[in-house]
Enzyme design. Structure first.
Site, PDB file in Angstrom:
ATOM      1  CE  LYS A 205      -3.788   0.106   2.277  1.00 26.45           C
ATOM      2  NZ  LYS A 205      -5.078   0.375   3.465  1.00 26.45           N
ATOM      3  CD  GLU A 211       8.899  -7.246   7.055  1.00 28.26           C
ATOM      4  OE1 GLU A 211       8.385  -7.435   8.144  1.00 28.26           O
ATOM      5  OE2 GLU A 211       8.604  -5.968   6.291  1.00 28.26           O
ATOM      6  N   GLY A 266      -5.167  -4.439   5.492  1.00 26.16           N
ATOM      7  CA  GLY A 266      -4.329  -5.806   4.431  1.00 26.16           C
ATOM      8  C   GLY A 266      -5.182  -7.124   4.342  1.00 26.16           C
ATOM      9  NE  ARG A 267      -7.386  -8.035  10.234  1.00 26.62           N
ATOM     10  CZ  ARG A 267      -6.419  -6.764  10.546  1.00 26.62           C
ATOM     11  NH1 ARG A 267      -5.721  -6.625  10.157  1.00 26.62           N
ATOM     12  NH2 ARG A 267      -7.296  -6.254  11.352  1.00 26.62           N
ATOM     13  CD  GLU A 352      -2.556  -8.402  10.763  1.00 31.76           C
ATOM     14  OE1 GLU A 352      -1.162  -8.387  10.848  1.00 31.76           O
ATOM     15  OE2 GLU A 352      -3.328  -7.869   9.880  1.00 31.76           O
ATOM     16  CG  HIS A 383      -2.641 -40.252  10.175  1.00 33.04           C
ATOM     17  ND1 HIS A 383      -2.443 -41.559  10.417  1.00 33.04           N
ATOM     18  CD2 HIS A 383      -3.931 -40.253   9.448  1.00 33.04           C
ATOM     19  CE1 HIS A 383      -3.392 -42.351   9.986  1.00 33.04           C
ATOM     20  NE2 HIS A 383      -4.126 -41.395   9.413  1.00 33.04           N
ATOM     21  CE  LYS A 511       5.788  -4.380  10.064  1.00 34.85           C
ATOM     22  NZ  LYS A 511       4.724  -3.519   8.874  1.00 34.85           N
TER      23      LYS A 511
END
Length: 547
Positions: A205, A211, A266-267, A352, A383, A511
């Site tokens: 954005k 990152e 964002g999510r 979040e 399993h 951050k």
């Protein structure tokens, strides 16, 4: 007033003492219609919530809790564009991204429907150019591979959806996703790709996310090592961003910047231009089917009464266990290999959003909020960790998600898959008594001494709650509905817990500290300004780099 002081909360706390003495096995034995009474259909989705530690009174009291928390009022505020993200003074309008073409809403001088349609038209046009082969790379070849570089919501949503919709892929391009700052992720992704047929989507954005921009510059260098001419970047890099200046500085043509807005978290952004990788992979028409499925769930959430409203009921059941049974973990088990990234996506969506301890008044809440969300596909998970689900000291509610039809029919595979899914929900509900376990062992000819020794280990308490979500198949429309369902579930829980589900200040501190530590790692002097542990770790790495 704290929600804990509301009449409905107090009534539920009292009611829990009655319900915890009940066993679901007896509830089913006493009510032959329990499945019909505690299941809901909307469109192609069936929710079976009959295998929960509830009765009719429980649902009435939970609905009263939703009414007292004003879920209806906050739902109306969200869809109307009110700034319910109060810490950032933003509207929450991801639902506007999947509205029909006639939708219009004025927000801060913007006509939202027009803006959304403009970006969708840009996406449609771009997808047409790429998928038809009309768009050429610097050597004159068509694009064959798309690399989406983002992190968080700019990665998890598109990645999950493209994996889920593999059977519907257009076939013209392959998509790859890079998110981790670990150099291995970008290097391994680029290995085997050809610069002249690869397109990069840089999804950020602000176009400043550390990152994403670090990975983007590594991709840029890799590309220019092959292509040499910087002008070629315009044919191989596009951006999903709001920062045109930074985008152009990178070398991306502003015409190839796809906008989105601060009222899209964002999510919650896969429905926006963040979903460009999805549209390129499955084709734009399939992408619009995804949006249509989400819109159908929006309509269900808006119009269905609470007692027949799937997102509301799932939210209330989660609160029932989280706040009244002190169960702070929730598993999601998709019985479909294509949904293998869904639990990871839901981790961000839920944790979040609702991993908060401060309420709307700025006070600490006195109760649990967001649970730990986790899971893996069945039958692999059976399993791995189902031992804990069946015989651990505490119960963990589980969502089972299963399509009735496989996209890859192969012999008896799907029959066996569904048999396992339905059996697990029954086993978690029923359990196994000492009498049943003894009979099994005697019928197998086991000596009495061995039976006595093994008996405690063979018992299953049962009474462990599950929801089963059934579709005819996983397709773009149904997947859109499923994702939107979980979005609204998270929203309802946040309203009842009186928290802001739409900010994420909790990701900031790490951050900030990383920015301070980075120059110390790269510097000449030993770190001395932190605690002894952090100083020791920084200096250990510095010595490692030097050697």
């Amino acid at each position: 007033m704290s929600i804990q002081n509301s009449p409905a909360w107090k009534a539920l706390a009292s009611h829990k003492q009655d319900v915890e003495r009940l066993h679901m096995k007896e509830l089913f034995a006493d009510d032959a219609e329990r499945f019909e009474r505690f299941s809901i259909r909307t469109g192609d989705l069936l929710l079976d919530y009959s295998k929960n530690r509830i009765n009719g009174k429980t649902i009435k009291l939970l609905n009263s809790l939703a009414e007292e928390a004003d879920v209806e009022g906050y739902r109306a505020k969200m869809f109307a564009g009110r700034k319910i993200n109060f810490t950032e003074q933003r509207a929450v309008l991801h639902t506007a991204l999947r509205q029909p073409e006639s939708f219009r809403m004025e927000l801060d001088g913007q006509t939202i429907g027009c803006d959304v349609r403009e970006v969708l038209a840009q996406m449609r046009s771009f997808c047409g150019l790429i998928l038809s082969g009309e768009w050429k790379g610097y050597s004159g070849k068509a694009i064959t591979d798309v690399v989406n570089i983002g992190i968080g919501g700019s990665d998890l949503g598109p990645y999950m959806v493209t994996e889920a919709l593999r059977p519907f892929a257009d076939g013209a391009v392959k998509v790859h996703f890079v998110s981790n700052i670990d150099g291995t992720h970008i290097i391994e992704t680029l290995r085997g790709l050809d610069a002249d047929t690869t397109l990069f989507i840089i999804a950020s954005k602000t176009f400043t996310t550390q990152e994403t921009l670090t990975n983007a510059h590594t991709a840029r260098k890799w590309f220019l090592d092959k292509a040499v001419d910087e002008s070629f970047i315009a044919r191989h890099f596009v951006a999903v961003s709001t920062n045109q200046e930074k985008v152009e500085e990178f070398g991306i043509d502003a015409h190839n910047m796809f906008r989105f807005w601060d009222w899209v978290g964002g999510r919650y952004s896969l429905w926006s231009s963040i979903g460009l990788a999805i549209a390129l992979y499955v084709g734009f028409e399939r992408f619009t089917e995804l949006l249509a499925g989400a819109h159908a769930m929006d309509e269900h959430f808006l119009t269905a009464p609470f007692e027949n409203n799937i997102p509301v009921l799932l939210a209330l059941l989660g609160i029932w266990y989280n706040n009244f049974f002190d169960v702070h973990s929730h598993a999601v088990i998709p019985y479909d290999q294509y949904l293998h990234r869904l639990p990871a996506y839901l981790q961000q969506l839920d944790m979040e959003s609702n991993g908060k301890r401060i309420d709307r008044e700025g006070d600490e809440v006195g109760y649990a909020t967001g649970p730990v969300i986790w899971g893996e596909p069945g039958t692999n998970s059976q399993h791995a960790f189902f031992q804990l689900l069946h015989q651990g000291p505490n119960f963990i509610p589980v969502d089972f998600i299963v399509p009735l039809k496989s996209q890859n029919q192969a012999g008896k595979h799907h029959d066996i898959l569904l048999a396992n899914c339905f059996a697990q929900t029954e086993a978690l509900m029923r359990g196994k008594t000492a009498k049943e376990a003894e009979k099994e062992m005697r019928d197998a000819g086991m000596p009495e001494e061995r039976i006595e020794q093994l008996l405690p280990h063979k018992l299953f308490p049962g009474n462990r709650p599950t929801n089963t979500l059934v579709f005819s198949e996983i397709n773009p429309f149904n997947l859109g509905s499923l994702i939107a369902m979980y979005e609204h579930k998270v929203f309802v829980q946040g309203v009842i817990w009186r928290i802001n589900s739409f900010d994420q200040w909790g990701v900031e501190l790490g951050k900030q500290l990383a920015k301070a530590i980075l120059p110390e790692i790269q510097g000449e002097q030993d770190a001395k300004t932190h605690d002894s542990s952090t100083n020791g770790l920084i200096n250990l790495y510095r010595q490692s780099r030097g050697s």
